[in-house]
Every structure is written in C-alpha cells, then in structure tokens.
Write a protein that holds these residues in place. Structure first.
Motif, PDB file in Angstrom:
ATOM      1  N   GLY A  70       0.794  -1.220   0.000  1.00  7.79           N
ATOM      2  CA  GLY A  70       0.000   0.000   0.000  1.00  7.79           C
ATOM      3  C   GLY A  70       0.826   1.269   0.000  1.00  7.79           C
ATOM      4  O   GLY A  70       0.337   2.330  -0.355  1.00  7.79           O
ATOM      5  N   SER A  71       2.104   1.175   0.401  1.00  6.59           N
ATOM      6  CA  SER A  71       2.929   2.379   0.466  1.00  6.59           C
ATOM      7  C   SER A  71       4.293   2.223  -0.199  1.00  6.59           C
ATOM      8  O   SER A  71       5.124   3.109  -0.101  1.00  6.59           O
ATOM      9  CB  SER A  71       3.133   2.790   1.926  1.00  6.59           C
ATOM     10  OG  SER A  71       3.840   1.780   2.617  1.00  6.59           O
ATOM     11  N   SER A  72       4.551   1.120  -0.876  1.00  8.23           N
ATOM     12  CA  SER A  72       5.838   0.962  -1.574  1.00  8.23           C
ATOM     13  C   SER A  72       5.590   0.580  -3.031  1.00  8.23           C
ATOM     14  O   SER A  72       4.734  -0.246  -3.337  1.00  8.23           O
ATOM     15  CB  SER A  72       6.710  -0.079  -0.883  1.00  8.23           C
ATOM     16  OG  SER A  72       6.086  -1.329  -0.835  1.00  8.23           O
ATOM     17  N   PHE A  73       6.371   1.218  -3.904  1.00 13.60           N
ATOM     18  CA  PHE A  73       6.163   1.107  -5.345  1.00 13.60           C
ATOM     19  C   PHE A  73       7.499   1.028  -6.060  1.00 13.60           C
ATOM     20  O   PHE A  73       8.528   1.417  -5.525  1.00 13.60           O
ATOM     21  CB  PHE A  73       5.401   2.334  -5.876  1.00 13.60           C
ATOM     22  CG  PHE A  73       4.155   2.632  -5.121  1.00 13.60           C
ATOM     23  CD1 PHE A  73       2.978   2.020  -5.466  1.00 13.60           C
ATOM     24  CD2 PHE A  73       4.157   3.510  -4.054  1.00 13.60           C
ATOM     25  CE1 PHE A  73       1.818   2.282  -4.769  1.00 13.60           C
ATOM     26  CE2 PHE A  73       3.008   3.779  -3.344  1.00 13.60           C
ATOM     27  CZ  PHE A  73       1.839   3.160  -3.701  1.00 13.60           C
ATOM     28  N   LEU A 109      10.525   2.797  -4.171  1.00 11.53           N
ATOM     29  CA  LEU A 109      10.359   3.872  -3.204  1.00 11.53           C
ATOM     30  C   LEU A 109       9.222   3.587  -2.255  1.00 11.53           C
ATOM     31  O   LEU A 109       8.337   2.791  -2.536  1.00 11.53           O
ATOM     32  CB  LEU A 109      10.152   5.214  -3.909  1.00 11.53           C
ATOM     33  CG  LEU A 109       8.947   5.411  -4.822  1.00 11.53           C
ATOM     34  CD1 LEU A 109       7.750   5.890  -4.042  1.00 11.53           C
ATOM     35  CD2 LEU A 109       9.313   6.415  -5.878  1.00 11.53           C
ATOM     36  N   LYS A 110       9.315   4.230  -1.095  1.00 11.72           N
ATOM     37  CA  LYS A 110       8.253   4.177  -0.104  1.00 11.72           C
ATOM     38  C   LYS A 110       7.724   5.588   0.058  1.00 11.72           C
ATOM     39  O   LYS A 110       8.477   6.550   0.004  1.00 11.72           O
ATOM     40  CB  LYS A 110       8.777   3.674   1.235  1.00 11.72           C
ATOM     41  CG  LYS A 110       9.010   2.185   1.263  1.00 11.72           C
ATOM     42  CD  LYS A 110       9.295   1.771   2.688  1.00 11.72           C
ATOM     43  CE  LYS A 110       8.668   0.524   3.130  1.00 11.72           C
ATOM     44  NZ  LYS A 110       7.321   0.238   3.027  1.00 11.72           N
ATOM     45  N   LEU A 111       6.431   5.706   0.250  1.00 11.41           N
ATOM     46  CA  LEU A 111       5.827   7.010   0.454  1.00 11.41           C
ATOM     47  C   LEU A 111       6.170   7.517   1.844  1.00 11.41           C
ATOM     48  O   LEU A 111       6.010   6.794   2.836  1.00 11.41           O
ATOM     49  CB  LEU A 111       4.312   6.931   0.290  1.00 11.41           C
ATOM     50  CG  LEU A 111       3.807   6.565  -1.097  1.00 11.41           C
ATOM     51  CD1 LEU A 111       2.288   6.469  -1.080  1.00 11.41           C
ATOM     52  CD2 LEU A 111       4.260   7.560  -2.125  1.00 11.41           C
ATOM     53  N   ALA A 112       6.648   8.741   1.929  1.00 11.80           N
ATOM     54  CA  ALA A 112       6.998   9.336   3.218  1.00 11.80           C
ATOM     55  C   ALA A 112       5.724   9.697   3.969  1.00 11.80           C
ATOM     56  O   ALA A 112       4.789  10.260   3.400  1.00 11.80           O
ATOM     57  CB  ALA A 112       7.858  10.577   3.009  1.00 11.80           C
ATOM     58  N   GLY A 113       5.676   9.346   5.239  1.00 10.93           N
ATOM     59  CA  GLY A 113       4.541   9.701   6.072  1.00 10.93           C
ATOM     60  C   GLY A 113       3.338   8.798   5.946  1.00 10.93           C
ATOM     61  O   GLY A 113       2.305   9.050   6.559  1.00 10.93           O
ATOM     62  N   ILE A 114       3.434   7.735   5.175  1.00 13.19           N
ATOM     63  CA  ILE A 114       2.309   6.815   4.988  1.00 13.19           C
ATOM     64  C   ILE A 114       2.677   5.474   5.604  1.00 13.19           C
ATOM     65  O   ILE A 114       3.704   4.890   5.278  1.00 13.19           O
ATOM     66  CB  ILE A 114       1.987   6.604   3.495  1.00 13.19           C
ATOM     67  CG1 ILE A 114       1.684   7.915   2.799  1.00 13.19           C
ATOM     68  CG2 ILE A 114       0.859   5.604   3.310  1.00 13.19           C
ATOM     69  CD1 ILE A 114       0.424   8.586   3.242  1.00 13.19           C
ATOM     70  N   LEU A 167      -6.128  -1.431  -3.394  1.00 13.09           N
ATOM     71  CA  LEU A 167      -6.478  -0.041  -3.667  1.00 13.09           C
ATOM     72  C   LEU A 167      -5.319   0.677  -4.351  1.00 13.09           C
ATOM     73  O   LEU A 167      -5.519   1.412  -5.324  1.00 13.09           O
ATOM     74  CB  LEU A 167      -6.853   0.682  -2.378  1.00 13.09           C
ATOM     75  CG  LEU A 167      -7.161   2.170  -2.540  1.00 13.09           C
ATOM     76  CD1 LEU A 167      -8.438   2.359  -3.348  1.00 13.09           C
ATOM     77  CD2 LEU A 167      -7.264   2.845  -1.196  1.00 13.09           C
ATOM     78  N   ALA A 168      -4.103   0.446  -3.868  1.00 15.21           N
ATOM     79  CA  ALA A 168      -2.930   1.088  -4.478  1.00 15.21           C
ATOM     80  C   ALA A 168      -2.721   0.587  -5.904  1.00 15.21           C
ATOM     81  O   ALA A 168      -2.388   1.365  -6.801  1.00 15.21           O
ATOM     82  CB  ALA A 168      -1.693   0.831  -3.626  1.00 15.21           C
TER      83      ALA A 168
END
Length: 143
Positions: free
Chosen positions: A79-82, A95-100, A122-123
């Motif tokens: 959900g937070s890494s792409f 990358l990982k989303l900062a703050g998520i 969802l992502a």
C-alpha cells in the motif's frame, strides 16, 4: 491518437500516410536499427552508489526542496511501496511514500495485518501504470 479498438473515420488517409512513410523510409521503416535504451535499476546498488545517484535527483533544488521528477508507476509492492520508472534518467527506483504507514500483506510466515490486502489492491487499482511526480528525499542502505 485514437483509443485502442476505435474505428478510424478515414482509413484511406491513414493508408496514404503509412505508404508515404514507407517510401521516405521514416520512423520504423528506416534502414538504421532502432536505438537501444538501457534502464538502470537503483533498488539494489548499495549506499555509496545510491548517494551518487541521489545527487542527480537533487539537481535543481530550490532552497532545501528537491525537484519533482515525472515518473510512471511500474509495480505496486504494498500500500505504500512502489517501483517507478523515471524516463528522463532511464532508471527504475523502488520507493516508499513518506509519512504513509499501510498495513502489511505479510512476508514468509508472518501473518498479514488486517486490511493489508485491501490496501494493496487499492494502491494497485489507483496507481499502477499511472503518470506521477516523485520527490526523492533520501537513500536507504540498499540504494
């Protein structure tokens, strides 16, 4: 451009342009081979090379704010890494989303967190193969 599967309103014009490109040896009809592009994967290069590439992503900083880079989401891992592809630099970045913080889908014998698979779905549905803008802030020990 027409959407995939859409009928052309005037196919004779397209056939005429196609024949003209073949006669003039333009584009894919040229005698020379197509240029090759190598893509650098920055997800496993190590900390020292990662910091080297980080300097490229910080070109054009305004104050302490790194610039935004156009990219395409290539794969969603959670959900937070792409994994994104940056066409301008011909590289892929994990990358990982900062703050998520998103729930985990579980690794190996670890159980999945509640709603972990739903967060990933969802992502995937909203971001896979989408044009995005990224800001690269820092590099971890794997690059």
């Amino acid at each position: 451009f027409l959407p995939k599967g859409s009928p052309c309103e005037n196919p004779a014009v397209l056939q005429q342009v196609f024949a003209g490109a073949q006669d003039a040896k333009k584009g894919k009809h040229a005698d020379r081979p197509s240029p090759t592009t190598s893509v650098t994967e920055l997800n496993q290069i190590g900390e020292s090379k990662g910091k080297y590439y980080l300097s490229f992503f910080h070109r054009g900083m305004v104050g302490k704010i790194p610039p935004r880079w156009p990219a395409v989401v290539d794969m969603t891992m959670s959900g937070s890494s792409f994994r994104v592809y940056v066409p301008r630099e011909h590289c892929q970045i994990s990358l990982k989303l900062a703050g998520i913080v998103s729930p985990s889908t579980g690794y190996g014998n670890e159980p999945a967190d509640p709603f972990g698979f739903e967060a990933k779905d969802l992502a995937v549905c909203t971001l896979n193969h989408q044009d995005v803008e990224i800001i690269v802030e820092t590099v971890d020990k794997r690059g």
